[in-house]
Design an enzyme around this catalytic site. Structure first.
Site, PDB file in Angstrom:
ATOM      1  N   THR A 200     -15.622  16.782  27.248  1.00  0.00           N
ATOM      2  CA  THR A 200     -16.566  17.832  27.817  1.00  0.00           C
ATOM      3  C   THR A 200     -16.488  18.926  26.857  1.00  0.00           C
ATOM      4  OG1 THR A 200     -16.185  17.336  30.218  1.00  0.00           O
ATOM      5  CG2 THR A 200     -16.948  19.547  29.497  1.00  0.00           C
ATOM      6  N   PHE A 202     -17.473  22.963  25.852  1.00  0.00           N
ATOM      7  CA  PHE A 202     -17.516  24.134  26.625  1.00  0.00           C
ATOM      8  C   PHE A 202     -18.183  25.193  25.721  1.00  0.00           C
ATOM      9  CE2 PHE A 202     -14.240  21.773  28.919  1.00  0.00           C
ATOM     10  CZ  PHE A 202     -14.233  22.203  30.359  1.00  0.00           C
TER      11      PHE A 202
END
Length: 298
Positions: A200, A202
């Protein structure tokens, strides 16, 4: 005066990360969506250091408001996952909010099956977690049809709820090892995600832009006239100068059916070849905004 955040729990094991940045002020107050022990929590520590002051928020909207209103110094926002794709609502908020991207990090997402102390895999019948986490563990559920997947608003929140006094031994949660350490859960299985290439990305948000060093990225959003060839000409400004685009995302424009805004991530600072490309794009775009220039994770 801001209220002091509760003490941060730091896991004994190192996080699985692509890169850790150390160019942020110690003790920075950072808003995240979700609870302590979430993957956003891990990413915040990786990017800001062990002494980051964490401010959990229940929604992405609340995260943006906390940064805009000066309740915190920064906000850490998940923007895309290597398996699930982009988080579209957060792209929409980036365009609407008066905030700047000042950093990024990428986190290796490793899902664990967590139970109450003393629980065993054989006793588990219900497993709660965020819908994305559940979707990333389909093989686990397919191999165990007796276990029901239950959606929750947050991975770490599902662990916190599991460990409440009225929790049942037949219930479990999917979350990080950090969540197990914070809330006292037992790790029943680790690495239950379908694909280990699960990362992921960010973005770190601030009310003010920040200077970037080393290899940089620049993020921008623009709209063009709804005419044939408009997007081709817009992207051509970068292609003809050899500017590396690492991300292209389109989002529908509210109130203008079948028209779109376009988000670009480009390697470099808005100077030199990239600056020339942005200048050419500005001349043909209906709207253009630089969202931020920041150190790129590699």
């Amino acid at each position: 005066r801001r209220n002091d955040a509760p003490p941060l729990v730091v896991p004994e094991r190192p996080f699985s990360l692509i890169r850790q940045k150390e160019n942020h002020v110690a003790g920075t107050e950072v808003a995240i969506q979700g609870e302590r022990g979430s993957f956003s929590h891990q990413a915040a520590v990786a990017l800001m250091g062990d002494d980051v002051r964490l401010h959990p928020r229940p929604t992405f909207e609340a995260l943006f408001k906390a940064v805009e209103g000066g309740e915190v110094d920064r906000g850490l926002l998940p923007i895309e996952n290597s398996l699930a794709g982009s988080i579209h609502e957060n792209y929409d908020r980036l365009r609407a909010a008066p905030l700047h991207i000042v950093g990024e990090t990428q986190l290796r997402v490793r899902h664990c099956l967590l139970g109450r102390p003393g629980a065993t895999l054989g006793t588990i019948r219900r497993v709660a977690s965020h819908p994305v986490a559940l979707a990333q563990c389909r093989s686990f559920f397919a191999a165990r049809p007796q276990i029901e997947a239950v959606e929750a608003y947050d991975t770490a929140g599902s662990v916190r709820d599991l460990l409440r006094s009225d929790g049942m031994a037949t219930q479990a949660a999917i979350a990080s090892r950090l969540a197990a350490e914070i809330y006292g859960a037992q790790v029943l299985l680790e690495g239950i995600e379908d694909d280990p290439q699960n990362y992921t990305r960010f973005l770190l948000l601030s009310r003010q832009p920040a200077a970037a060093t080393g290899v940089c990225k620049t993020s921008l959003v623009f709209t063009t006239a709804n005419v044939p060839g408009a997007l081709h000409r817009a992207l051509g400004a970068f292609a003809t100068r050899g500017v590396d685009l690492t991300k292209i995302e389109s989002r529908p424009l509210r109130g203008r059916p079948w028209e779109y805004s376009f988000y670009l991530d480009a390697v470099g600072e808005p100077q030199g070849a990239l600056g020339e490309a942005v200048g050419e794009l500005k001349a043909m775009a209906s709207e253009l905004r630089i969202l931020g220039t920041y150190a790129a994770s590699t």
